[in-house]
Design a protein around this motif. Structure first.
Motif, PDB file in Angstrom:
ATOM      1  N   HIS A   4     -12.287   6.855  -0.100  1.00 24.45           N
ATOM      2  CA  HIS A   4     -13.299   7.722  -0.708  1.00 24.45           C
ATOM      3  C   HIS A   4     -12.597   8.981  -1.204  1.00 24.45           C
ATOM      4  CE1 HIS A   4     -17.108   9.489  -1.496  1.00 24.45           C
ATOM      5  NE2 HIS A   4     -16.936  10.466  -0.614  1.00 24.45           N
ATOM      6  N   ASP A   5     -12.827   9.291  -2.486  1.00 27.96           N
ATOM      7  CA  ASP A   5     -12.153  10.426  -3.116  1.00 27.96           C
ATOM      8  C   ASP A   5     -12.841  11.717  -2.658  1.00 27.96           C
ATOM      9  OD1 ASP A   5     -10.941  12.244  -4.640  1.00 27.96           O
ATOM     10  OD2 ASP A   5     -11.538  11.413  -6.581  1.00 27.96           O
ATOM     11  N   ILE A   6     -12.114  12.518  -1.900  1.00 31.18           N
ATOM     12  CA  ILE A   6     -12.732  13.756  -1.411  1.00 31.18           C
ATOM     13  C   ILE A   6     -11.993  14.961  -1.988  1.00 31.18           C
ATOM     14  CG2 ILE A   6     -13.675  12.789   0.714  1.00 31.18           C
ATOM     15  CD1 ILE A   6     -11.196  14.038   2.143  1.00 31.18           C
ATOM     16  N   THR A   7     -11.302  14.751  -3.094  1.00 31.67           N
ATOM     17  CA  THR A   7     -10.509  15.835  -3.678  1.00 31.67           C
ATOM     18  C   THR A   7     -11.387  17.055  -3.989  1.00 31.67           C
ATOM     19  OG1 THR A   7      -9.269  14.078  -4.693  1.00 31.67           O
ATOM     20  CG2 THR A   7      -8.765  16.293  -5.415  1.00 31.67           C
ATOM     21  N   LYS A   8     -12.523  16.768  -4.665  1.00 29.21           N
ATOM     22  CA  LYS A   8     -13.395  17.878  -5.081  1.00 29.21           C
ATOM     23  C   LYS A   8     -13.940  18.608  -3.859  1.00 29.21           C
ATOM     24  CE  LYS A   8     -15.117  16.482  -9.554  1.00 29.21           C
ATOM     25  NZ  LYS A   8     -16.165  15.699 -10.188  1.00 29.21           N
ATOM     26  N   ARG A   9     -14.408  17.825  -2.914  1.00 26.53           N
ATOM     27  CA  ARG A   9     -14.978  18.404  -1.713  1.00 26.53           C
ATOM     28  C   ARG A   9     -13.945  19.299  -1.029  1.00 26.53           C
ATOM     29  NH1 ARG A   9     -16.552  14.294   2.765  1.00 26.53           N
ATOM     30  NH2 ARG A   9     -14.764  15.171   3.896  1.00 26.53           N
ATOM     31  N   ILE A  23       0.837  -1.197   0.000  1.00 25.85           N
ATOM     32  CA  ILE A  23       0.000   0.000   0.000  1.00 25.85           C
ATOM     33  C   ILE A  23       0.878   1.254   0.000  1.00 25.85           C
ATOM     34  CG2 ILE A  23      -0.172  -0.080   2.525  1.00 25.85           C
ATOM     35  CD1 ILE A  23      -3.111   1.002   0.483  1.00 25.85           C
ATOM     36  N   PHE A  24       2.110   1.093   0.565  1.00 29.40           N
ATOM     37  CA  PHE A  24       2.981   2.255   0.706  1.00 29.40           C
ATOM     38  C   PHE A  24       3.447   2.795  -0.647  1.00 29.40           C
ATOM     39  CE2 PHE A  24       3.754  -0.339   4.567  1.00 29.40           C
ATOM     40  CZ  PHE A  24       2.968   0.437   5.402  1.00 29.40           C
ATOM     41  N   ASP A  25       3.357   1.945  -1.682  1.00 34.28           N
ATOM     42  CA  ASP A  25       3.746   2.429  -3.005  1.00 34.28           C
ATOM     43  C   ASP A  25       2.791   3.507  -3.502  1.00 34.28           C
ATOM     44  OD1 ASP A  25       5.778   0.716  -2.922  1.00 34.28           O
ATOM     45  OD2 ASP A  25       4.845  -0.853  -4.137  1.00 34.28           O
ATOM     46  N   LEU A  26       1.632   3.628  -2.870  1.00 30.52           N
ATOM     47  CA  LEU A  26       0.638   4.589  -3.338  1.00 30.52           C
ATOM     48  C   LEU A  26       0.760   5.939  -2.623  1.00 30.52           C
ATOM     49  CD1 LEU A  26      -2.502   2.317  -3.641  1.00 30.52           C
ATOM     50  CD2 LEU A  26      -1.301   3.432  -5.488  1.00 30.52           C
ATOM     51  N   PHE A  27       1.765   6.052  -1.751  1.00 28.94           N
ATOM     52  CA  PHE A  27       1.855   7.289  -0.979  1.00 28.94           C
ATOM     53  C   PHE A  27       3.234   7.912  -1.112  1.00 28.94           C
ATOM     54  CE2 PHE A  27      -1.574   4.984   0.872  1.00 28.94           C
ATOM     55  CZ  PHE A  27      -2.514   5.952   1.144  1.00 28.94           C
ATOM     56  N   ASP A  28       3.279   9.223  -0.956  1.00 31.07           N
ATOM     57  CA  ASP A  28       4.578   9.880  -0.951  1.00 31.07           C
ATOM     58  C   ASP A  28       5.182   9.758   0.447  1.00 31.07           C
ATOM     59  OD1 ASP A  28       3.222  11.637   0.594  1.00 31.07           O
ATOM     60  OD2 ASP A  28       3.256  13.313  -0.820  1.00 31.07           O
ATOM     61  N   THR A  37     -11.067   5.562  10.798  1.00 32.46           N
ATOM     62  CA  THR A  37     -11.143   6.520   9.697  1.00 32.46           C
ATOM     63  C   THR A  37      -9.904   7.400   9.689  1.00 32.46           C
ATOM     64  OG1 THR A  37     -13.499   6.543  10.069  1.00 32.46           O
ATOM     65  CG2 THR A  37     -12.637   8.233   8.622  1.00 32.46           C
ATOM     66  N   ALA A  38      -9.348   7.553   8.491  1.00 32.64           N
ATOM     67  CA  ALA A  38      -8.242   8.493   8.325  1.00 32.64           C
ATOM     68  C   ALA A  38      -8.719   9.545   7.339  1.00 32.64           C
ATOM     69  CB  ALA A  38      -7.011   7.793   7.790  1.00 32.64           C
ATOM     70  N   GLU A  39      -8.667  10.813   7.757  1.00 32.05           N
ATOM     71  CA  GLU A  39      -9.153  11.866   6.878  1.00 32.05           C
ATOM     72  C   GLU A  39      -7.986  12.473   6.125  1.00 32.05           C
ATOM     73  OE1 GLU A  39     -10.899  14.247   9.847  1.00 32.05           O
ATOM     74  OE2 GLU A  39     -12.813  13.174   9.841  1.00 32.05           O
ATOM     75  N   GLU A  40      -8.297  12.870   4.917  1.00 30.05           N
ATOM     76  CA  GLU A  40      -7.366  13.663   4.107  1.00 30.05           C
ATOM     77  C   GLU A  40      -5.990  13.039   3.976  1.00 30.05           C
ATOM     78  OE1 GLU A  40      -7.198  17.861   4.765  1.00 30.05           O
ATOM     79  OE2 GLU A  40      -9.083  17.763   5.866  1.00 30.05           O
ATOM     80  N   LEU A  41      -5.934  11.933   3.243  1.00 20.72           N
ATOM     81  CA  LEU A  41      -4.630  11.369   2.919  1.00 20.72           C
ATOM     82  C   LEU A  41      -4.387  11.595   1.445  1.00 20.72           C
ATOM     83  CD1 LEU A  41      -4.792   8.038   4.871  1.00 20.72           C
ATOM     84  CD2 LEU A  41      -3.211   9.890   5.285  1.00 20.72           C
ATOM     85  N   LYS A  42      -3.162  11.949   1.133  1.00 19.64           N
ATOM     86  CA  LYS A  42      -2.843  12.163  -0.281  1.00 19.64           C
ATOM     87  C   LYS A  42      -2.416  10.843  -0.883  1.00 19.64           C
ATOM     88  CE  LYS A  42      -1.334  16.945  -0.705  1.00 19.64           C
ATOM     89  NZ  LYS A  42      -0.118  17.760  -0.827  1.00 19.64           N
ATOM     90  N   ILE A  43      -3.133  10.414  -1.909  1.00 21.18           N
ATOM     91  CA  ILE A  43      -2.803   9.143  -2.552  1.00 21.18           C
ATOM     92  C   ILE A  43      -2.336   9.466  -3.962  1.00 21.18           C
ATOM     93  CG2 ILE A  43      -5.159   8.653  -3.411  1.00 21.18           C
ATOM     94  CD1 ILE A  43      -4.683   5.787  -2.337  1.00 21.18           C
ATOM     95  N   LEU A  44      -1.280   8.750  -4.410  1.00 20.89           N
ATOM     96  CA  LEU A  44      -0.660   9.100  -5.695  1.00 20.89           C
ATOM     97  C   LEU A  44      -1.407   8.453  -6.850  1.00 20.89           C
ATOM     98  CD1 LEU A  44       3.069   8.622  -4.719  1.00 20.89           C
ATOM     99  CD2 LEU A  44       1.819  10.755  -4.864  1.00 20.89           C
ATOM    100  N   THR A  45      -1.633   9.225  -7.888  1.00 19.11           N
ATOM    101  CA  THR A  45      -2.232   8.637  -9.091  1.00 19.11           C
ATOM    102  C   THR A  45      -1.112   8.133  -9.979  1.00 19.11           C
ATOM    103  OG1 THR A  45      -2.183  10.681 -10.313  1.00 19.11           O
ATOM    104  CG2 THR A  45      -4.125  10.284  -8.971  1.00 19.11           C
ATOM    105  N   ARG A  46      -1.521   7.537 -11.090  1.00 21.46           N
ATOM    106  CA  ARG A  46      -0.526   6.904 -11.958  1.00 21.46           C
ATOM    107  C   ARG A  46       0.401   7.945 -12.574  1.00 21.46           C
ATOM    108  NH1 ARG A  46      -1.913   3.265 -17.167  1.00 21.46           N
ATOM    109  NH2 ARG A  46       0.061   2.152 -17.295  1.00 21.46           N
ATOM    110  N   ASN A  47      -0.168   9.121 -12.893  1.00 22.46           N
ATOM    111  CA  ASN A  47       0.664  10.113 -13.566  1.00 22.46           C
ATOM    112  C   ASN A  47       1.448  10.968 -12.577  1.00 22.46           C
ATOM    113  OD1 ASN A  47      -1.183  11.902 -12.523  1.00 22.46           O
ATOM    114  ND2 ASN A  47      -2.387  12.011 -14.416  1.00 22.46           N
ATOM    115  N   GLY A  48       1.448  10.602 -11.290  1.00 21.17           N
ATOM    116  CA  GLY A  48       2.306  11.283 -10.329  1.00 21.17           C
ATOM    117  C   GLY A  48       1.617  12.378  -9.547  1.00 21.17           C
ATOM    118  N   SER A  49       0.430  12.819 -10.011  1.00 17.39           N
ATOM    119  CA  SER A  49      -0.292  13.803  -9.206  1.00 17.39           C
ATOM    120  C   SER A  49      -0.942  13.072  -8.031  1.00 17.39           C
ATOM    121  CB  SER A  49      -1.343  14.499 -10.061  1.00 17.39           C
ATOM    122  OG  SER A  49      -2.288  13.572 -10.502  1.00 17.39           O
ATOM    123  N   SER A  50      -1.682  13.795  -7.217  1.00 14.63           N
ATOM    124  CA  SER A  50      -2.246  13.111  -6.068  1.00 14.63           C
ATOM    125  C   SER A  50      -3.713  13.457  -5.901  1.00 14.63           C
ATOM    126  CB  SER A  50      -1.476  13.460  -4.808  1.00 14.63           C
ATOM    127  OG  SER A  50      -1.527  14.836  -4.606  1.00 14.63           O
TER     128      SER A  50
END
Lengths: 909, 134
Positions: free
Chosen positions: A668-673, A603-608, A631-644
């Protein structure tokens, strides 16, 4: 003398030796006595000098006698001197006779007599001599008595002497003759023994080992023509493996030492045939020369027999050792004679250790009594015994045997031993038991099975069915017997695999549709096995219900899968190493990763770098609380293209769940929110700044106007002008209050709560201070009651706003006509809340308006000169602080506002 | 209550109208003999700088507005910190602002040379209160 004696003499060398030593003793006594006598005579006879000197004769004789006796001690001449002995005795007798004749015989008679007696005793070593002697004495006595008639003593002495003389003569001749005769017999005997011996006899010279003579048997044994072929040869000539010189010397030494030696050797004939022989070497002394008498007997047969017996015994032992069943032979005392390995193993020893011992040497004697019951019975009754089954225990291990015990007769034993052969049937018995059990189990299974079981012949005719099959198909047992399986099956449902398997005689499990007696159909699972003899056994299980369940399960799974895969959340399952074992396909949509690229990664490969700290902390918390949602709120998860993307993760530890065996994560993707929230915060900030700025810019000119009005009032004395200026002042104040309300309202809506410790006395004091310049304020009596017991935490600005507004309202809407106006303010706090009550006896609120007084811009009184925002702000501030506000009022009587605000002490901690 | 006579005051405000009003109010109430008027924070600082060795010319009280362009009340107070102690001992500062924002008040009152905060407009009553503090 008997021949047997001779043989004995010849045979027993040691016997001869002992006799010789006896004779030597006699001789010593003879010598001593003679010497003693001569000494005496020499002493006493001296006084009788004679012309004829008998003394000198006696001396000569005595010396001769001594000489002989001395010589007799020298080994070599012993045998020959024996004859001289007789000569001496004879000479001495003559001499004494001579003395008597010459009447020299006097006092010394007695001594002479003693001497004679001794000589007689010694000389006559056998009875024959004694008899002859006595006879001679008698004859001599009588002759003397008649011839001389001297004194009796004289006669006695004379006759004795004559007797001795005769005996001496007789003895002399007799012994000569006898020796010759004896030698002759001995020679014959020896020759006979020598020649007729069943063994080969050889005489050899020990020093050169040359054969000097041999017997007939030797000729035949060594297969030679004439004994001259053998004589003159070396003894080595006879041996298969000739002795070396050293070996000869050794042999000689041994023979010299013991004078006898027996050894077994391989010999060879002149034709080169070899045979085993026993060689006995005896050293014989003939005169001064020693010879070897070599006796050789052919023992080839014996050696062969011995070897054969040894070999067959060995084979027998090996065979019985190989037999895995206990075999043993005991003598009648119970001692083991033959034991095989199996028996020995029972006592954990080797067979050799057991021979000669009893069972009681290995186990408790009390136990052995029981064990040996059968053995004893066989020994006592001398009858064989068959024990079909016996259970024995050796060293805590149980054995079951089938045993036969037979009496076995040993030579020279009155009672037989026992030979016992057992077969270990422990396994057999257990197998039998297992078979019996499995048979009964099989029957029971068949009848009680929850599956239908049937048996058909080759062509499919039913032979037997169990109860369950009857129940399943609705036929009775008898009806089944007439049916063929084909009529029970919907042939269309038969799959190829079944036909194929039946054709190849392979077991198969397949599904097919069967028909009941009432033609209804049901789905079954059939397990068909071809048994020996072409019979076919089928086990059928009604799986209609299972099919339905499977369908439901499949549908459910489909639904859940659709739910998961179409979810906008990413659902993951991690194993205990935090490796991703499952991830929903939505991951592609949200993060751009594919299922394949993620499964197996951690799972750690998905995080900075920063995210890894957070997620690992979060996961360790999750693991610590199995089964609980974290529950863990607001974690930055890396997308394939390197953004989060910003996600909220809900995780539950289901590692111990047998199905999931992992940690389930719902991301749960809360980026927009989050973005919207950030925008909102910015907007709020901007708005707040705007309001601040705007209110200031509005206020500044207003204050200038207020300043100018005040200045104008100071500088003018005109009352009309004063009236205008007061009206202007009132309007400007109204606008100023409105701007202030707007600002407060804006603040309350947008700013976060800032909890601080509240001192209500100060709040109240400040508020009253601010309001003291209000119109009519000085006419109202203010009653304060502040009861503070605990530290109270809340937002100071909002609390001030609330208190300010309530009090200013109470002042604003008071009546001054018929009463004494008052305002009661009471503040009470405890650990949970603060209760603020502002009560007045003012104008009150019309019940028509009381529900609307907290609405925005609502003004309930015609006398109201406010903005209509005051209570709206109060309500919002109370709401923001999590409290409540209540109002009770009666028109023209007064109003009471009660505010309850929670203590935010926990927010501080 | 003892009557304090203030020798001179300085008004610092970018708004000339306000300056006029305040000057008049002070004149009319006789609160101070001399009134120096500066219409920007910058000019007020320059005045203090040029007269920092001449303590007699410096005002006893400075009425300072907060909301001014370029050098506002906060900047003025920041610069005021750097003046020598005799200057700071002499000149007490009173904030005179149209803002009644709590935020502003809290920021200002933290400063040790600010002795009071008065909301515009300047009134007789406010000046009377001020006299009691001096």
């Amino acid at each position: 003398m008997e021949i047997a004696d001779l043989i004995l003499t010849a045979k027993d060398e040691r016997n001869i030796k002992s006799r010789k030593s006896d004779i030597s003793v006699y001789r010593i006594i003879l010598f001593l006595t003679t010497a003693f006598t001569l000494l005496l005579r020499y002493l006493f006879v001296k006084e009788n000098p004679e012309a004829f000197d008998p003394l000198s004769i006696r001396l000569v004789l005595s010396s001769g006698l001594i000489l002989i006796l001395v010589l007799s001690f020298i080994w070599k001449y012993r045998d020959k001197i024996a004859y001289l002995n007789y000569l001496v005795i004879f000479s001495y007798s003559i001499y004494i006779l001579f003395l008597i004749r010459r009447n020299y015989f006097a006092t010394n008679y007695l001594l002479e007599f003693i001497l004679l007696i001794v000589i007689i005793c010694l000389a006559f070593q056998n009875r024959l001599h004694l008899k002859i002697y006595l006879a001679c004495i008698f004859i001599a006595f009588f002759i003397s008595a008649f011839l001389y008639l001297d004194s009796y003593l004289d006669i006695f002495v004379k006759t004795s002497l004559i007797g001795i003389f005769c005996v001496a003569i007789v003895t002399f001749f007799n012994s000569r003759f006898e020796i010759e005769k004896r030698l002759e017999i001995r020679e014959n005997l020896l020759n006979t023994i020598f020649n007729e011996s069943p063994d080969a006899m050889l005489i050899a010279d020990p020093s050169s080992s040359i054969i000097l003579n041999c017997n007939e048997r030797a000729i035949s044994i060594f297969k030679i023509q004439d004994r001259r072929d053998l004589i003159g040869n070396n003894l080595n000539f006879l041996l298969k493996y000739p002795n070396s010189t050293g070996a000869w010397n050794n042999l000689k030494k041994k023979v010299d030492k013991n004078r006898f030696l027996v050894q077994e050797l391989e010999f060879k004939t002149v034709f080169g045939q070899t045979f085993w022989g026993s060689e006995a070497i005896t050293e014989i002394q003939v005169g001064t020369k020693a010879y070897w008498l070599v006796r050789i007997s052919d023992i080839t047969e014996r050696v062969k027999d011995k070897k054969t017996i040894e070999e067959s015994r060995k084979i027998l032992n090996q065979i019985i050792d190989l037999v895995p069943h206990p075999i043993f032979l005991k003598d009648n005392e119970g001692r083991f004679v033959i034991v095989n390995k199996t028996v020995a193993d029972r006592y954990e020893v080797v067979p050799e250790e057991m021979v000669g011992k009893k069972d009681s040497d290995f186990i408790d004697p009390i136990l052995s009594v029981e064990l040996l019951k059968d053995d004893r019975e066989v020994i006592e009754n001398a009858r064989e015994k068959f024990i079909p089954e016996e259970s024995l225990t050796f060293l805590d291990r149980n054995y079951t045997y089938q045993t036969i015990k037979i009496p076995f007769y040993f030579e020279d034993a009155t009672k037989p031993g026992v030979l016992s052969i057992s077969i270990d049937i422990t396994d057999l018995k257990e197998a039998e038991k297992a078979i019996r059990e499995s048979e009964s189990k099989y029957k029971m299974l068949m009848e009680q099975a929850s599956d239908g079981i049937y048996l058909t012949d080759k062509s499919g005719n039913i032979l037997s069915v169990n109860a369950k099959a009857c129940e399943m198909f609705g036929y009775t047992d008898q009806e089944f017997q007439k049916l063929n399986v084909r009529s029970l099956v919907d042939l269309k449902s038969v799959k190829e695999e079944l036909i194929f398997a039946l054709f190849n005689n392979e077991p198969v499990i397949t599904e097919l549709v069967c028909k009941r007696k009432d033609n209804s159909e049901f789905t079954v699972e059939l397990s068909a096995t071809r048994l020996d003899g072409g019979l076919l056994q089928g086990i059928i299980r009604d799986i209609t219900a299972r099919k339905k369940l499977e369908k439901i399960l499949q549908d459910n799974e489909k639904k859940f899968r659709a739910l998961i895969e179409n979810s906008s959340d990413i659902i993951m399952i991690l194993n205990e190493d935090f490796k991703i074992s499952y991830v929903s396909v939505s991951v592609a949509r949200i993060l751009g990763h594919t299922y394949i690229s993620l499964v197996g990664k951690t799972i750690f490969d998905l995080f900075d770098h920063e995210g890894i700290d957070k997620i690992s902390k979060f996961l360790s918390e999750t693991i610590a609380c199995p089964g609980q949602n974290q529950t863990a709120e607001e974690l930055k998860i890396l997308t394939r293209n390197g953004s989060s993307k910003i996600v909220e993760i809900v995780a539950v530890n289901l590692l111990s769940d047998p199905v999931i065996q992992g940690i389930v994560l719902n991301c749960h993707d809360i980026t927009k929110r989050k973005n919207t929230e950030n925008e909102l915060i910015n907007t709020n900030f901007e708005l707040d700044s705007f309001v601040y700025k705007a209110s200031h810019d509005l206020k500044a000119p207003l204050r200038s106007v207020m300043g100018l009005i005040k200045l104008a009032k100071l500088e003018s004395k005109d009352s009309t002008q004063h009236m205008y200026l007061d009206m202007m002042s009132k309007s400007v104040n109204s606008l100023d209050t409105f701007i202030k309300d707007l600002t407060t309202f804006s603040r309350n809506t947008r700013l976060d709560i800032e909890a601080n410790i509240i001192d209500f006395s100060i709040v109240l004091e400040e508020s009253l201070n601010n309001l003291k310049y209000m119109e009519h304020a000085e006419k109202i009596r203010i009653n304060k009651s502040v009861d503070i017991n605990v530290n109270f935490y809340s937002d100071l600005t909002r609390l001030s706003t609330i208190v300010n507004n309530l009090i200013s309202n109470a002042i604003k809407y008071h009546r001054f006509e018929n009463n004494i106006p008052y305002i009661n303010i009471s503040i009470k706090t405890d650990y949970e809340k603060a209760e603020i009550v502002v009560e007045d006896n003012g104008s009150g609120i019309d019940p028509l308006h009381i529900n609307k007084i907290f609405d925005m811009f609502y003004r309930a009184s015609e006398n109201s000169y406010g903005s209509g925002l005051g209570l709206y702000i109060v309500k919002n501030a109370v709401k923001k602080l999590g409290g409540s506000i209540d109002v009770s009022s009666e028109l023209d009587e007064g109003s009471s506002f009660k505010v309850v605000i929670p203590n935010l002490v926990n927010d501080i901690n | 209550m003892k009557e304090v006579q203030v020798n001179s005051v300085m008004l610092v405000d970018d708004n000339d109208t306000d300056n006029f009003i305040h000057k008049r109010v002070i004149e009319l109430t006789g609160f101070a003999k001399n009134i120096i008027v500066k219409n920007s924070g910058k000019s007020a600082l320059e005045f203090l700088e040029s007269n920092k060795s001449n303590l007699d010319v410096l005002p006893d009280l400075i009425f300072l507005d907060i909301n001014m362009p370029i050098v506002d009340g906060f900047v003025f107070l920041f610069e005021y910190e750097n003046f020598p102690d005799p200057v700071k001992d002499k000149c007490k500062i009173v904030i005179l602002s149209s803002s009644d924002s709590k935020r502003d008040i809290d920021r200002i009152v933290d400063n040790e040379y600010v002795i009071n905060f008065i909301t515009k407009p300047l009134s007789e009553e406010a000046l009377d209160d001020l006299k009691t503090i001096l």
